[in-house]
Write a protein that holds these residues in place. Sequence first.
Motif, PDB file in Angstrom:
ATOM      1  N   UNK A  20      -9.929  -1.869  -1.133  1.00  0.00           N
ATOM      2  CA  UNK A  20      -8.470  -1.932  -1.054  1.00  0.00           C
ATOM      3  C   UNK A  20      -7.848  -0.563  -0.951  1.00  0.00           C
ATOM      4  N   UNK A  21      -8.542   0.359  -0.264  1.00  0.00           N
ATOM      5  CA  UNK A  21      -8.069   1.734  -0.141  1.00  0.00           C
ATOM      6  C   UNK A  21      -7.377   1.963   1.198  1.00  0.00           C
ATOM      7  N   UNK A  27      -8.008   7.150  -0.318  1.00  0.00           N
ATOM      8  CA  UNK A  27      -7.632   7.396  -1.708  1.00  0.00           C
ATOM      9  C   UNK A  27      -6.535   6.462  -2.206  1.00  0.00           C
ATOM     10  N   UNK A  28      -5.490   6.276  -1.415  1.00  0.00           N
ATOM     11  CA  UNK A  28      -4.354   5.461  -1.839  1.00  0.00           C
ATOM     12  C   UNK A  28      -4.682   3.982  -1.849  1.00  0.00           C
ATOM     13  N   UNK A  29      -3.791   3.201  -2.466  1.00  0.00           N
ATOM     14  CA  UNK A  29      -3.995   1.759  -2.530  1.00  0.00           C
ATOM     15  C   UNK A  29      -3.406   1.093  -1.293  1.00  0.00           C
ATOM     16  N   UNK A  30      -4.123   0.114  -0.746  1.00  0.00           N
ATOM     17  CA  UNK A  30      -3.657  -0.635   0.413  1.00  0.00           C
ATOM     18  C   UNK A  30      -2.712  -1.754  -0.004  1.00  0.00           C
ATOM     19  N   UNK A  31      -2.978  -2.374  -1.133  1.00  0.00           N
ATOM     20  CA  UNK A  31      -2.198  -3.525  -1.592  1.00  0.00           C
ATOM     21  C   UNK A  31      -1.243  -3.122  -2.709  1.00  0.00           C
ATOM     22  N   UNK A  32      -0.025  -3.660  -2.652  1.00  0.00           N
ATOM     23  CA  UNK A  32       0.919  -3.442  -3.753  1.00  0.00           C
ATOM     24  C   UNK A  32       0.878  -4.611  -4.733  1.00  0.00           C
ATOM     25  N   UNK A  33       0.397  -5.760  -4.293  1.00  0.00           N
ATOM     26  CA  UNK A  33       0.212  -6.934  -5.135  1.00  0.00           C
ATOM     27  C   UNK A  33      -1.184  -7.476  -4.896  1.00  0.00           C
ATOM     28  N   UNK A  34      -1.360  -8.754  -5.174  1.00  0.00           N
ATOM     29  CA  UNK A  34      -2.697  -9.332  -4.967  1.00  0.00           C
ATOM     30  C   UNK A  34      -3.051  -9.404  -3.488  1.00  0.00           C
ATOM     31  N   UNK A  35      -2.141  -9.911  -2.667  1.00  0.00           N
ATOM     32  CA  UNK A  35      -2.356  -9.980  -1.219  1.00  0.00           C
ATOM     33  C   UNK A  35      -1.262  -9.290  -0.423  1.00  0.00           C
ATOM     34  N   UNK A  37       0.521  -6.294   1.235  1.00  0.00           N
ATOM     35  CA  UNK A  37       0.217  -4.941   1.694  1.00  0.00           C
ATOM     36  C   UNK A  37       1.383  -4.042   1.318  1.00  0.00           C
ATOM     37  N   UNK A  38       1.074  -2.847   0.812  1.00  0.00           N
ATOM     38  CA  UNK A  38       2.114  -1.907   0.411  1.00  0.00           C
ATOM     39  C   UNK A  38       2.903  -1.379   1.593  1.00  0.00           C
ATOM     40  N   UNK A  39       3.931  -0.604   1.303  1.00  0.00           N
ATOM     41  CA  UNK A  39       4.761  -0.029   2.364  1.00  0.00           C
ATOM     42  C   UNK A  39       4.128   1.219   2.967  1.00  0.00           C
ATOM     43  N   UNK A  40       3.522   2.036   2.123  1.00  0.00           N
ATOM     44  CA  UNK A  40       2.859   3.254   2.608  1.00  0.00           C
ATOM     45  C   UNK A  40       1.867   3.748   1.568  1.00  0.00           C
ATOM     46  N   UNK A  41       0.982   4.624   2.001  1.00  0.00           N
ATOM     47  CA  UNK A  41      -0.016   5.216   1.100  1.00  0.00           C
ATOM     48  C   UNK A  41       0.665   6.286   0.254  1.00  0.00           C
ATOM     49  N   UNK A  42       0.457   6.255  -1.052  1.00  0.00           N
ATOM     50  CA  UNK A  42       1.062   7.258  -1.925  1.00  0.00           C
ATOM     51  C   UNK A  42       0.357   8.598  -1.807  1.00  0.00           C
ATOM     52  N   UNK A  43      -0.851   8.637  -1.242  1.00  0.00           N
ATOM     53  CA  UNK A  43      -1.610   9.869  -1.145  1.00  0.00           C
ATOM     54  C   UNK A  43      -1.340  10.621   0.166  1.00  0.00           C
ATOM     55  N   UNK A  44      -1.480   9.940   1.304  1.00  0.00           N
ATOM     56  CA  UNK A  44      -1.336  10.615   2.595  1.00  0.00           C
ATOM     57  C   UNK A  44      -0.059  10.236   3.335  1.00  0.00           C
ATOM     58  N   UNK A  45       0.675   9.237   2.849  1.00  0.00           N
ATOM     59  CA  UNK A  45       1.932   8.857   3.466  1.00  0.00           C
ATOM     60  C   UNK A  45       1.814   7.961   4.686  1.00  0.00           C
ATOM     61  N   UNK A  46       0.637   7.398   4.943  1.00  0.00           N
ATOM     62  CA  UNK A  46       0.457   6.507   6.093  1.00  0.00           C
ATOM     63  C   UNK A  46       1.342   5.277   5.953  1.00  0.00           C
ATOM     64  N   UNK A  47       2.129   4.989   6.989  1.00  0.00           N
ATOM     65  CA  UNK A  47       2.999   3.818   6.995  1.00  0.00           C
ATOM     66  C   UNK A  47       2.152   2.592   7.318  1.00  0.00           C
TER      67      UNK A  47
END
Length: 128
Positions: A20-21, A27-35, A37-47
């Motif tokens: 789920x990276x 490094x950052x998390x791909x998911x913000x919940x169980x399924x 998908x987050x808005x962006x990576x907190x590490x590299x800023x990928x949208x």
Amino acid sequence: MSEDKAIWPPIDPISAGLHGSCPRCGEGKLFSGFLTVGKRCYNCGLDYSFADAGDGPAVFVILIVGFVVVGLALWMEVTFSPPLWLHFMLWIPLALVLCLTALRLIKGVLITLQYSRKAAEGRLDSNQ
């Protein structure tokens, strides 16, 4: 999906998806919940707006988990002939646990593969 301007180390998409990276930095998390998908990576800023697995994960989960659970239920019926209530007590919880676990894993893998292969929506060539 825009081209990356920075140089990022190569990330194995299968491993990143299973964990789920982030598909770019790992490094950052791909998911913000169980399924979800987050808005962006907190590490590299990928949208993550490119991430759309559609119904693909559900299809794979249905086929794989269905094959395993039905195969085990048939084997148990032929070998032991248990009552119907025991089948329900065994196979319904097993199917739920396997489906929920596999759905997150397969969705992560499909999204990271989509990023690594630069897969996008099909477009018609307008230069004709």
